[in-house]
Design a protein around this motif. Structure first.
Motif, PDB file in Angstrom:
ATOM      1  N   GLN B 339       0.908  -1.260  -0.152  1.00  0.00           N
ATOM      2  CA  GLN B 339       0.088  -0.067  -0.112  1.00  0.00           C
ATOM      3  C   GLN B 339       0.772   1.255  -0.054  1.00  0.00           C
ATOM      4  N   ALA B 340       2.080   1.049   0.904  1.00  0.00           N
ATOM      5  CA  ALA B 340       2.834   2.487   0.823  1.00  0.00           C
ATOM      6  C   ALA B 340       3.344   2.731  -0.455  1.00  0.00           C
ATOM      7  N   LEU B 341       4.016   1.674  -0.813  1.00  0.00           N
ATOM      8  CA  LEU B 341       4.645   1.801  -2.274  1.00  0.00           C
ATOM      9  C   LEU B 341       3.447   2.194  -3.379  1.00  0.00           C
ATOM     10  N   LEU B 349       4.088  10.125  -9.421  1.00  0.00           N
ATOM     11  CA  LEU B 349       3.966  10.051 -10.869  1.00  0.00           C
ATOM     12  C   LEU B 349       3.060  10.816 -11.528  1.00  0.00           C
ATOM     13  N   ARG B 350       2.054  11.504 -10.715  1.00  0.00           N
ATOM     14  CA  ARG B 350       1.150  12.600 -11.264  1.00  0.00           C
ATOM     15  C   ARG B 350       1.465  13.752 -10.929  1.00  0.00           C
ATOM     16  N   PRO B 351       1.413  14.640 -11.827  1.00  0.00           N
ATOM     17  CA  PRO B 351       1.178  14.583 -13.263  1.00  0.00           C
ATOM     18  C   PRO B 351       2.560  14.465 -13.905  1.00  0.00           C
ATOM     19  N   ALA B 352       3.624  14.535 -13.141  1.00  0.00           N
ATOM     20  CA  ALA B 352       4.953  14.055 -13.673  1.00  0.00           C
ATOM     21  C   ALA B 352       6.023  14.065 -12.548  1.00  0.00           C
ATOM     22  N   PRO B 353       6.772  12.878 -12.985  1.00  0.00           N
ATOM     23  CA  PRO B 353       7.686  12.639 -11.563  1.00  0.00           C
ATOM     24  C   PRO B 353       8.525  13.897 -11.505  1.00  0.00           C
ATOM     25  N   ASP B 354       9.240  14.023  -9.975  1.00  0.00           N
ATOM     26  CA  ASP B 354      10.414  14.932  -9.844  1.00  0.00           C
ATOM     27  C   ASP B 354      11.204  14.057  -9.040  1.00  0.00           C
ATOM     28  N   SER B 355      12.059  14.646  -8.255  1.00  0.00           N
ATOM     29  CA  SER B 355      13.269  14.204  -7.645  1.00  0.00           C
ATOM     30  C   SER B 355      12.807  13.241  -6.628  1.00  0.00           C
ATOM     31  N   GLY B 356      11.515  13.304  -6.114  1.00  0.00           N
ATOM     32  CA  GLY B 356      10.845  12.399  -5.165  1.00  0.00           C
ATOM     33  C   GLY B 356      11.058  10.802  -5.667  1.00  0.00           C
ATOM     34  N   ALA B 357      11.074  10.259  -6.977  1.00  0.00           N
ATOM     35  CA  ALA B 357      11.022   9.443  -7.452  1.00  0.00           C
ATOM     36  C   ALA B 357      12.144   8.429  -7.133  1.00  0.00           C
ATOM     37  N   THR B 358      13.398   9.189  -6.880  1.00  0.00           N
ATOM     38  CA  THR B 358      14.424   8.384  -6.533  1.00  0.00           C
ATOM     39  C   THR B 358      14.473   7.829  -5.217  1.00  0.00           C
ATOM     40  N   ARG B 359      14.177   8.668  -4.382  1.00  0.00           N
ATOM     41  CA  ARG B 359      14.063   8.038  -3.105  1.00  0.00           C
ATOM     42  C   ARG B 359      12.947   6.827  -2.968  1.00  0.00           C
ATOM     43  N   ALA B 360      11.925   7.086  -3.722  1.00  0.00           N
ATOM     44  CA  ALA B 360      10.877   6.056  -3.538  1.00  0.00           C
ATOM     45  C   ALA B 360      11.396   4.857  -4.288  1.00  0.00           C
ATOM     46  N   THR B 361      12.264   5.010  -5.315  1.00  0.00           N
ATOM     47  CA  THR B 361      12.809   3.890  -5.788  1.00  0.00           C
ATOM     48  C   THR B 361      13.566   3.123  -4.821  1.00  0.00           C
ATOM     49  N   ASP B 362      14.478   3.642  -4.088  1.00  0.00           N
ATOM     50  CA  ASP B 362      15.513   3.173  -3.030  1.00  0.00           C
ATOM     51  C   ASP B 362      14.447   2.064  -1.989  1.00  0.00           C
ATOM     52  N   ALA B 363      13.265   2.942  -1.570  1.00  0.00           N
ATOM     53  CA  ALA B 363      12.371   2.411  -0.628  1.00  0.00           C
ATOM     54  C   ALA B 363      11.708   0.935  -1.424  1.00  0.00           C
ATOM     55  N   ALA B 364      11.493   1.113  -2.734  1.00  0.00           N
ATOM     56  CA  ALA B 364      10.912   0.103  -3.292  1.00  0.00           C
ATOM     57  C   ALA B 364      11.746  -1.060  -3.229  1.00  0.00           C
ATOM     58  N   LEU B 365      13.057  -0.855  -3.703  1.00  0.00           N
ATOM     59  CA  LEU B 365      14.298  -1.749  -3.686  1.00  0.00           C
ATOM     60  C   LEU B 365      14.360  -2.724  -2.197  1.00  0.00           C
ATOM     61  N   ILE B 412       2.227  -6.863  -4.894  1.00  0.00           N
ATOM     62  CA  ILE B 412       1.995  -7.203  -6.270  1.00  0.00           C
ATOM     63  C   ILE B 412       2.056  -5.695  -6.905  1.00  0.00           C
ATOM     64  N   ALA B 413       0.752  -5.056  -6.283  1.00  0.00           N
ATOM     65  CA  ALA B 413       0.747  -3.450  -6.633  1.00  0.00           C
ATOM     66  C   ALA B 413       1.926  -2.931  -6.379  1.00  0.00           C
ATOM     67  N   GLY B 414       2.563  -3.027  -5.168  1.00  0.00           N
ATOM     68  CA  GLY B 414       3.610  -2.296  -4.642  1.00  0.00           C
ATOM     69  C   GLY B 414       4.689  -2.500  -5.685  1.00  0.00           C
ATOM     70  N   LEU B 415       5.004  -3.709  -5.865  1.00  0.00           N
ATOM     71  CA  LEU B 415       6.105  -3.864  -6.868  1.00  0.00           C
ATOM     72  C   LEU B 415       5.843  -3.270  -8.443  1.00  0.00           C
ATOM     73  N   GLU B 416       4.646  -3.023  -8.625  1.00  0.00           N
ATOM     74  CA  GLU B 416       4.288  -2.475  -9.941  1.00  0.00           C
ATOM     75  C   GLU B 416       4.808  -0.966  -9.672  1.00  0.00           C
ATOM     76  N   ALA B 417       4.428  -0.541  -8.717  1.00  0.00           N
ATOM     77  CA  ALA B 417       4.369   1.071  -8.373  1.00  0.00           C
ATOM     78  C   ALA B 417       5.942   1.226  -8.370  1.00  0.00           C
ATOM     79  N   GLY B 418       6.968   0.221  -8.028  1.00  0.00           N
ATOM     80  CA  GLY B 418       8.415   0.496  -7.659  1.00  0.00           C
ATOM     81  C   GLY B 418       8.807   0.497  -8.873  1.00  0.00           C
ATOM     82  N   GLU B 419       8.234  -0.413  -9.828  1.00  0.00           N
ATOM     83  CA  GLU B 419       8.872  -0.548 -11.100  1.00  0.00           C
ATOM     84  C   GLU B 419       8.624   0.798 -11.859  1.00  0.00           C
ATOM     85  N   ARG B 420       7.413   1.475 -11.715  1.00  0.00           N
ATOM     86  CA  ARG B 420       7.216   2.599 -12.687  1.00  0.00           C
ATOM     87  C   ARG B 420       7.886   3.864 -11.764  1.00  0.00           C
TER      88      ARG B 420
END
Lengths: 220, 689
Positions: B339-341, B349-365, B412-420
């Motif tokens: 749920q968190a991811l 990701l809406r309406p466009a990603p900013d620098s926050g996507a990097t930290r979020a990717t680390d969290a997803a990994l 599974i939803a979280g992993l898809e979110a992480g991939e995006r």
């Protein structure tokens, strides 16, 4: 004020008409006293506004790490785990911070504060009021257990730490991490029946979670 | 020196300000004309970032979880009736009105919550005005008295920092300081007014009610701004706040106002922690964060155009991530990781990603590492279900300890979110790794479901428990395809039990749940059953109070007990469903008008709508023979869904093409307008004849 210095106020002389008098000027020391009183009240109100944790934090900072360690342990033993936390933090800044047992005790205090309750107005409240603070405490407790395990030289001490770390994971609902911690503890203390039993019980629950003790009670 | 009792009795005073000339009518708003689906009137006076709120109680009193403001209004010795409604203006604005009758006198109350910033937490206070109007042709003797009392033995809720007043409750400012309330000239325990009202006569009294004891001087300063000014401020502030978000102009006032009310709830349910913000479960009994609720709130704010607030809340969730990777807000709730991811990706990701996507990717990994370890430990055990997530004991609505299917669906939803998120952060290798793990765990999930003895999608892999996370497995988790027969059977079972598409039951058949079944509405959209989605929307619109808020759990006769509305997840469900009916962007194509109601086709518009492919504008309309769409072109195909009960008459001109079922038109990337020729379906035409 001592009793010896307390003086009776002279009564007005009967028969003598009362006349308006200019009030006597206060001596300089009374202004100083007033200033001291106001400052004390202000500091006291500031202290109240900061809350008990900050008050304990500043009190802990005034102690040496060794004194803070003793104080923390005393508070912890008396069940005042939340109040003990700043003293543990202060203790870890000095020599006690090199000893595994201080880290272990600090972790245990954090851990206990997560499961403790207080009763106010007839209702139970968690000692740690919010989920984010609880998460911070749990993560900090885990880090302290890990530090304690890395400092403990005796295998049995390390096993004790890992057992408690496993308990933390289990209480938080992370059973595989708990199981791994119990098994690691058992490898260090193979004859410890408590560790073995806890790991076995969890293994059973992992395979058949719907069986076993109470579960599924509503938190709402 | 007076005794406290004498002080209490003698402090009764006539509030000087009460006898001022009546102020101009604040509003002609009649609170009792506003619908309320619930059996008991209640209302909320709250603001984002404050730690307490005022509950408007059925009795007409106000309660903040620590003390109660008792409101006694009487005329000619008879007490006023309880209010029937606590209604917000337009059923969404933060100005609340209620009326109490009392023979010859009408008592009209209006109140608004004010957030008073301070260096620490923001303090909330309420500006309350009481207007007594004599409707009879004879002189009426009216009396109003406001007093304070402790929470009592069975309060509806208590705040964790409930006040202790060992020397008795403080009284009214300006007489007392600190005080629990302010009224002009009041002192002591009771602020009261006694009026002789001539026929058609009106008198007004004004009060300030802080949520924490406050200094008299501060209250006096705050009282300088009149009640009327406070109402104007609140209306303007709320209108401006909502104007920043997506505008839904559907020609459907009820839905539009419901959306505004929902957005207000979502914006108000935010808690400040230092520089961070966290989702809050509501103003009263749920003042904490549950990832299962907060994730919905964040996603709804993201699609409703509140990008900044949504991201602020999403970034607050990192506090719940363990060093080992899982996100857990409440013990035993393992769905929190997915749920968190998911929520973080919805916001980032809406309406466009900013620098926050990097930290979020680390969290997803990090979270993916945790899943790998769980799977590896499970693999060594050799049990059939051991590569799925371990058991959870959420002590919540599933009411069971088991391996909950929803935990894996959310993962599974979280992993898809992480991939995006990883793709948005330009980290292709990480995205591939997360996609591979999603495929692996998704495969495990699908195989386990196929082996399940349960005919549909069960609550847990053991088959026990109440439906909860499994209801999210088609949407938002996308772990089960919308056309999966098991999904159809789940729907049939759940809606069969509740009596048809709409809200679902929970526990007993008599209990309805305000949001848990709402995901099935979007499932119905994706499965080509817009009528059922429409029924879910109708239920969400119906089950709201006069302030526009939905509840969590209630009986069919509208009783909600101590489970007080408004609930942010109900609000999120409404926003997400309406938005998905108009704009759906969770798949690889942009879907428009997936379930737009017939009435919306008279010229519906959506402005400033964030999607994964940027901010878009959409307008759509239809006549009996054609449908038109105009939208901001995006870089992926757009699928235009036809109005309800219509079909294509002629094949659309290239490059447009009809979908396989003839119910939609597929438009290539880069195109932003389309017109198609259509006709009503046969059965509709027949019934029209």
């Amino acid at each position: 004020m001592s009793r010896a210095r307390k003086q009776r106020v002279p009564l007005p002389t009967r028969g003598k008409p009362a006349t308006a008098q200019r009030p006597a000027r206060l001596p300089a020391w009374s202004w100083l006293l007033l200033l001291l009183l106001v400052t004390t009240l202000w500091l006291s109100s500031r202290s109240c506004a900061r809350g008990p944790h900050e008050r304990n934090g500043s009190a802990a900072a005034a102690l040496t790490p060794e004194q803070a360690s003793e104080r923390a342990l005393a508070m912890h033993r008396s069940g005042d785990v939340l109040a003990a936390l700043p003293y543990y933090q202060r203790a870890l800044e000095g020599a006690p911070g090199q000893d595994w047992s201080t880290h272990f005790s600090y972790a245990a205090a954090l851990h206990s504060s997560l499961t403790g309750h207080r009763t106010t107005h007839g209702r139970q409240f968690a000692l740690v009021a919010s989920s984010d603070q609880a998460a911070r405490f749990a993560h900090a407790a885990l880090a302290e257990y890990q530090r304690a395990a890395s400092l403990a030289a005796a295998p049995r001490d390390r096993a004790t730490v890992l057992l408690r770390a496993g308990d933390l994971y289990r209480v938080w609902g992370l059973p595989w991490e708990a199981f791994a911690s119990y098994r690691e503890a058992l490898a260090l203390a193979p004859d410890d029946e408590l560790i073995a039993a806890r790991g076995d019980a969890l293994m059973l629950l992992l395979e058949h979670p719907e069986h076993g003790g109470a579960g599924g009670e509503s938190s709402d | 020196m007076r005794s406290p009792l004498a002080w209490l009795v003698l402090s009764l005073c006539v509030v000087a300000g009460c006898t001022r000339a009546p102020a101009p009518a604040v509003s002609t708003f009649d609170p009792d004309s506003i619908p309320d689906a619930f059996a008991v009137a209640s209302g909320a006076l709250w603001q984002a970032g404050t730690t307490r709120a005022y509950l408007l109680e059925p009795s007409g009193d106000l309660y903040n979880g620590s003390w109660r403001v008792r409101v006694a209004a009487s005329a000619n010795g008879a007490l006023a009736e309880r209010p029937q409604r606590f209604a917000s203006e337009e059923r969404w604005l933060p100005v609340v009105h209620w009326r109490r009758h009392d023979g010859p006198v009408d008592w009209d109350f209006s109140a608004v919550a004010i957030s008073q910033s301070s260096p620490a937490d923001s303090a909330l206070l309420v500006s309350l005005e009481v207007r007594a109007s004599n409707r009879s042709s004879q002189l009426a003797h009216a009396r109003l008295a406001l007093s304070f009392e402790n929470a009592g033995e069975h309060p509806p809720f208590l705040v964790p920092d409930v006040d202790s007043f060992p020397y008795g409750l403080p009284g009214w400012a300006p007489g007392a300081s600190p005080a629990l309330g302010w009224a002009d000239g009041a002192r002591g325990a009771v602020a009261s007014a006694v009026w002789e009202l001539p026929p058609a006569g009106t008198k007004v009294a004004r009060f300030l009610l802080p949520a924490y004891p406050m200094r008299a001087k501060t209250l006096a300063r705050l009282a300088r701004r009149t009640h009327a000014q406070r109402l104007v401020d609140a209306r303007r502030s709320a209108t401006d706040e909502l104007a920043r978000g997506t505008a839904f102009e559907l020609g459907d006032a009820d839905t539009e106002r419901a959306l505004r009310a929902a957005c207000r709830v979502l914006l108000a349910a935010r808690t400040r922690r230092g520089d961070s913000w966290l989702p809050s479960g509501g103003p009263f009994q749920y003042r904490d964060t549950w990832l299962r609720d907060g994730a919905r709130q964040i996603a709804a704010l993201a699609v409703a155009g509140f990008t900044a607030e949504s991201r602020q809340l999403a970034r607050g969730l990192f506090v719940y991530q363990w060093p080992d990777g899982p996100f857990v807000s409440q013990r035993g709730q393992l769905d929190g990781t997915g749920q968190a991811l998911w929520a973080i990706a919805q916001a980032e990701l809406r309406p466009a990603p900013d620098s926050g996507a990097t930290r979020a990717t680390d969290a997803a990994l990090l979270a993916a590492g945790w899943l790998r370890r769980c799977r590896a430990l499970g693999q060594t055990s050799g049990w059939p279900l051991a590569r799925l997530l371990p058991f959870g004991d959420p002590r919540d609505n599933e009411r069971v300890r088991a391996q909950l299917l929803g935990n894996d669906a959310w993962m599974i939803a979280g992993l898809e979110a992480g991939e995006r998120l990883a793709r948005a952060a330009q980290r292709g290798a990480d995205a591939e790794a997360l996609a591979a793990l999603r495929a692996l765990h998704g495969g495990e999930f699908t195989r386990a479901l196929a082996r399940s003895a349960h005919s549909d999608i069960p609550p847990s892999w053991q088959g026990v428990g109440d439906d909860w996370g499994n209801l999210a497995s088609v949407w938002p988790c996308r772990a089960v395809p919308a056309d999966d027969p098991r999904a159809a059977r789940l729907l049939r079972r759940v809606w069969g039990r509740s009596g048809g598409a709409g809200l679902t039951t929970f526990g007993s058949r008599d209990s309805l749940h305000g949001y848990v079944g709402a995901d099935l509405g979007t499932w119905a959209l994706l499965a080509g059953r817009p009528e059922q989605a429409d029924s879910v929307l109708a239920a969400l619109l119906h089950w709201r109070d006069a302030g526009g808020g939905g509840a969590e759990l209630f009986s069919r006769d509208g009783g909600f007990g101590d489970n007080l509305p408004p609930h942010p997840t109900s609000a999120a469900a409404l926003v997400m469903l309406v938005r998905n009916m108009l704009i759906y962007d969770d798949a690889d194509s942009l879907h428009l008008t997936l379930g737009a109601r017939s009435g919306w086709w008279t010229g519906g518009r959506v402005r400033r709508a964030p999607t994964r492919w940027g901010l878009i504008e959409l307008s759509f309309a239809c006549t009996p023979i054609s449908a038109d769409w105009n939208w901001t072109a995006v870089g992926v195909p757009t699928v235009l869904h036809l109005p309800p009960h219509t079909h294509l008459v002629v094949t659309p001109d290239a490059p447009l093409r009809a979908s396989a079922d003839g119910r939609a038109v597929v438009v290539p990337p880069g195109i932003g307008s389309a017109r198609v020729v259509l006709a009503p379906d046969v059965q509709v035409a027949r019934s029209a004849r």
